[in-house]
Scaffold this active site. Structure first.
Site, PDB file in Angstrom:
ATOM      1  N   CYS A  91      -0.960   7.088   8.359  1.00 51.21           N
ATOM      2  CA  CYS A  91       0.255   6.749   7.640  1.00 51.21           C
ATOM      3  C   CYS A  91       1.154   5.895   8.540  1.00 51.21           C
ATOM      4  CB  CYS A  91       0.946   8.056   7.292  1.00 51.21           C
ATOM      5  SG  CYS A  91       2.476   7.830   6.474  1.00 51.21           S
TER       6      CYS A  91
ATOM      7  N   GLU B 136       0.823  -1.212   0.000  1.00 53.21           N
ATOM      8  CA  GLU B 136       0.000   0.000   0.000  1.00 53.21           C
ATOM      9  C   GLU B 136       0.850   1.251   0.000  1.00 53.21           C
ATOM     10  OE1 GLU B 136      -3.441  -1.508   3.014  1.00 53.21           O
ATOM     11  OE2 GLU B 136      -2.871   0.587   2.918  1.00 53.21           O
TER      12      GLU B 136
ATOM     13  N   CYS C 165       8.082  -5.336  15.574  1.00 54.32           N
ATOM     14  CA  CYS C 165       7.630  -4.512  16.701  1.00 54.32           C
ATOM     15  C   CYS C 165       6.258  -5.034  17.119  1.00 54.32           C
ATOM     16  CB  CYS C 165       7.542  -3.041  16.296  1.00 54.32           C
ATOM     17  SG  CYS C 165       9.089  -2.412  15.658  1.00 54.32           S
TER      18      CYS C 165
ATOM     19  N   CYS D  91       7.515  -7.108   7.179  1.00 55.74           N
ATOM     20  CA  CYS D  91       8.666  -6.531   7.885  1.00 55.74           C
ATOM     21  C   CYS D  91       9.225  -7.578   8.825  1.00 55.74           C
ATOM     22  CB  CYS D  91       8.234  -5.292   8.665  1.00 55.74           C
ATOM     23  SG  CYS D  91       9.611  -4.458   9.474  1.00 55.74           S
TER      24      CYS D  91
ATOM     25  N   GLU E 166      10.902  -1.885   6.796  1.00 58.52           N
ATOM     26  CA  GLU E 166      11.965  -1.110   7.434  1.00 58.52           C
ATOM     27  C   GLU E 166      12.894  -0.604   6.318  1.00 58.52           C
ATOM     28  OE1 GLU E 166      13.165   0.165  10.432  1.00 58.52           O
ATOM     29  OE2 GLU E 166      14.771   0.755   9.088  1.00 58.52           O
TER      30      GLU E 166
ATOM     31  N   CYS F 270       2.971   8.386   1.608  1.00 56.64           N
ATOM     32  CA  CYS F 270       3.613   7.448   2.521  1.00 56.64           C
ATOM     33  C   CYS F 270       3.927   6.172   1.722  1.00 56.64           C
ATOM     34  CB  CYS F 270       2.637   7.165   3.664  1.00 56.64           C
ATOM     35  SG  CYS F 270       3.297   6.054   4.883  1.00 56.64           S
TER      36      CYS F 270
ATOM     37  N   ASN G 220      -2.493   4.038  17.426  1.00 58.97           N
ATOM     38  CA  ASN G 220      -3.739   3.714  16.719  1.00 58.97           C
ATOM     39  C   ASN G 220      -4.032   2.235  16.864  1.00 58.97           C
ATOM     40  OD1 ASN G 220      -4.914   6.067  15.342  1.00 58.97           O
ATOM     41  ND2 ASN G 220      -2.847   6.198  14.514  1.00 58.97           N
TER      42      ASN G 220
ATOM     43  N   CYS H   9       2.828  -3.369  15.922  1.00 55.56           N
ATOM     44  CA  CYS H   9       2.666  -2.992  14.515  1.00 55.56           C
ATOM     45  C   CYS H   9       2.160  -4.165  13.677  1.00 55.56           C
ATOM     46  CB  CYS H   9       4.017  -2.515  13.974  1.00 55.56           C
ATOM     47  SG  CYS H   9       4.016  -2.229  12.193  1.00 55.56           S
TER      48      CYS H   9
HETATM   49  N1  SAH Z   1       9.833   0.567   9.820  1.00 54.59           N
HETATM   50  C1  SAH Z   1       9.972   1.960   9.973  1.00 54.59           C
HETATM   51  C2  SAH Z   1       9.013   2.747   9.104  1.00 54.59           C
HETATM   52  C3  SAH Z   1       7.632   2.212   8.970  1.00 54.59           C
HETATM   53  S1  SAH Z   1       6.618   2.309  10.416  1.00 54.59           S
HETATM   54  C4  SAH Z   1       9.838   2.370  11.423  1.00 54.59           C
HETATM   55  O1  SAH Z   1       9.474   1.526  12.232  1.00 54.59           O
HETATM   56  O2  SAH Z   1      10.154   3.503  11.734  1.00 54.59           O
HETATM   57  C5  SAH Z   1       6.323   4.059  10.504  1.00 54.59           C
HETATM   58  C6  SAH Z   1       5.921   4.536  11.891  1.00 54.59           C
HETATM   59  O3  SAH Z   1       4.614   4.049  12.242  1.00 54.59           O
HETATM   60  C7  SAH Z   1       6.857   4.053  13.003  1.00 54.59           C
HETATM   61  O4  SAH Z   1       7.200   5.111  13.856  1.00 54.59           O
HETATM   62  C8  SAH Z   1       6.013   3.031  13.703  1.00 54.59           C
HETATM   63  O5  SAH Z   1       6.435   2.818  15.011  1.00 54.59           O
HETATM   64  C9  SAH Z   1       4.641   3.653  13.605  1.00 54.59           C
HETATM   65  N2  SAH Z   1       3.534   2.762  13.907  1.00 54.59           N
HETATM   66  C10 SAH Z   1       3.429   1.446  13.640  1.00 54.59           C
HETATM   67  N3  SAH Z   1       2.242   0.982  14.088  1.00 54.59           N
HETATM   68  C11 SAH Z   1       1.592   2.034  14.641  1.00 54.59           C
HETATM   69  C12 SAH Z   1       0.316   2.200  15.274  1.00 54.59           C
HETATM   70  N4  SAH Z   1      -0.525   1.193  15.413  1.00 54.59           N
HETATM   71  N5  SAH Z   1      -0.026   3.424  15.730  1.00 54.59           N
HETATM   72  C13 SAH Z   1       0.802   4.477  15.559  1.00 54.59           C
HETATM   73  N6  SAH Z   1       2.011   4.387  14.963  1.00 54.59           N
HETATM   74  C14 SAH Z   1       2.394   3.176  14.527  1.00 54.59           C
HETATM   75 FE1  SF4 Z   2       8.582  -2.960  10.904  1.00 53.87          FE
HETATM   76 FE2  SF4 Z   2       8.407  -0.318  11.427  1.00 53.87          FE
HETATM   77 FE3  SF4 Z   2       6.340  -1.981  11.894  1.00 53.87          FE
HETATM   78 FE4  SF4 Z   2       8.489  -2.105  13.433  1.00 53.87          FE
HETATM   79  S1  SF4 Z   2       7.097  -0.367  13.224  1.00 53.87           S
HETATM   80  S2  SF4 Z   2       7.400  -3.866  12.561  1.00 53.87           S
HETATM   81  S3  SF4 Z   2      10.102  -1.708  11.962  1.00 53.87           S
HETATM   82  S4  SF4 Z   2       7.214  -1.493   9.920  1.00 53.87           S
END
Ligand code: SAH
Ligand code: SF4
Length: 354
Positions: free
Chosen positions: A337, A87, A119, A115, A163, A108, A293, A122
């Site tokens: 995003c 996406e 995390c 990934c 990532e 975005c 979120n 996520c």
């Molecule tokens: N992998 C990279 C970039 C993609 S994630 C990273 O982790 O930075 C982009 C951002 O979205 C990151 O800061 C991540 O922690 C955040 N993110 C992921 N899931 C989320 C959620 N449910 N609510 C808010 N931010 C979230």
């Molecule tokens: Fe991957 Fe970023 Fe999601 Fe962590 S927050 S699982 S690094 S996409």
């Protein structure tokens, strides 16, 4: 499957025997017109087009669904040539400058299918990593989203699925094409890479010549807190991560951003706010606070509004260079995003949900 031409940077298109001015016509079709079919390139001789089309494919992905509208957040679901789904999210922002309101568009962008970082909060990582995106698949998201929007895209944030720093070999040539005035012509200062904190790659990225921006997903003020939600902290503990950031800043002379999502009962206590402010002071970094979120199927929640405000105030008292609290309207997980969710990458479920 024929090879995707835009996986190579246009300066290096391996089109042996094709005259320079013909390559230039081809470049214009792709990067200026956003054209991905040989048939449409009518100023190229038919015989040449037929010959090229046997070996080269132009279209990196197909739009299989879009949600939202041009005036709001618009989400695109793309099907890659091997059937994988990714996406991109287009976000308009209206800015007021001296009485003139200009609408700017931010896209975005995803860098991987899935990934590997995992995390815990996520959805992008829940199903592990399927594969890296290729250079053409990264550039293609911008070309195709621009075509859909019929407008210039002003900013890119690499905060979609994946990532970015785990895919530098494909990403850096993609950035070259995006930045180049002969490519997409989006200035490096309008590109932000977000990373979960791959310290060694941050140091490597410091060598990339263009002035791109860097955001660090910190999400915890100390190792113990960060470790609860980000297993990557075991590999790159905060000491090492902050040192890598310092090195990046020193080499680039550029401010970075610390992103901090607020999750109830996990990282929202005021001690963490103090620590966050002190890291930001040390790095002279901006802070972005983002209330979590909700993700379907995961139990994490955003804190109550009073707690979010108290955290915000405590960070401000710590006197970091700048703090922003990003409260999106309506708690809309689909629109946000950086959260290209498992729900959306599974085609059948995507169709059910919309
Ligand atoms: N992998 C990279 C970039 C993609 S994630 C990273 O982790 O930075 C982009 C951002 O979205 C990151 O800061 C991540 O922690 C955040 N993110 C992921 N899931 C989320 C959620 N449910 N609510 C808010 N931010 C979230
Ligand atoms: Fe991957 Fe970023 Fe999601 Fe962590 S927050 S699982 S690094 S996409």
């Amino acid at each position: 499957m024929s090879t995707l031409l835009i996986d190579q940077t246009f300066e290096d298109w391996p089109l042996d025997g094709v005259p320079k001015y013909r390559r230039e016509q081809l470049r214009r079709w792709v990067f200026e017109q956003g054209c991905f079919t040989w048939e449409e390139m009518t100023n190229l001789p038919k015989s040449l087009r037929e010959e090229l089309s046997k070996k080269w494919s132009l279209l990196p992905m197909e739009l299989i669904r879009s949600q939202g509208s041009a005036d709001t957040t618009q989400k695109f679901l793309w099907k890659l040539r091997d059937g994988q789904l990714i996406e991109s999210v287009l976000i308009p922002a209206t800015e007021g400058t001296q009485g003139v309101r200009a609408s700017r568009l931010t896209l975005c962008v995803s860098t991987q299918v899935g990934c590997a970082i995992g995390c815990k909060f996520c959805a992008s990582g829940l199903d592990g990593l399927k594969r890296n995106l290729s250079t053409g698949e990264i550039v293609g998201q911008v070309l195709l989203a621009r075509k859909q929007a019929r407008k210039r895209i002003d900013n890119l944030v690499f905060m979609g699925m994946g990532e970015p720093l785990a895919n530098l070999p494909a990403l850096l040539p993609a950035l070259d094409q995006i930045i180049s005035p002969d490519g997409l012509g989006i200035g490096a200062r309008h590109l932000t890479l977000s990373t979960s904190g791959l310290a060694t790659k941050i140091v490597e990225l410091a060598k990339y010549p263009a002035q791109i921006r860097l955001a660090i997903s910190l999400h915890g003020g100390d190792d113990e807190t960060r470790q609860k939600i980000m297993p990557i902290n075991q590999k790159f503990p905060m000491n090492q991560l902050l040192a890598a950031c310092e090195q990046f800043i020193q080499e680039r002379k550029k401010m970075i951003t610390l992103e901090y999502i607020l999750i109830e009962g996990i990282n929202d206590d005021l001690k963490q706010a103090e620590l966050l402010a002190s890291h930001a002071r040390r790095l002279n970094a901006k802070i972005n606070l983002i209330p979590y979120n909700k993700v379907e199927g995961l139990h994490w929640r955003r804190p109550r509004l009073e707690q979010i405000k108290a955290f915000h105030r405590k960070v401000e008292i710590g006197n970091p260079p700048r703090v922003t609290l990003r409260m999106e309207k309506g708690h809309d997980i689909d629109a946000a995003c950086g959260q290209l969710r498992l729900r959306e990458i599974s085609e059948s479920k995507f169709c059910q949900s919309s």
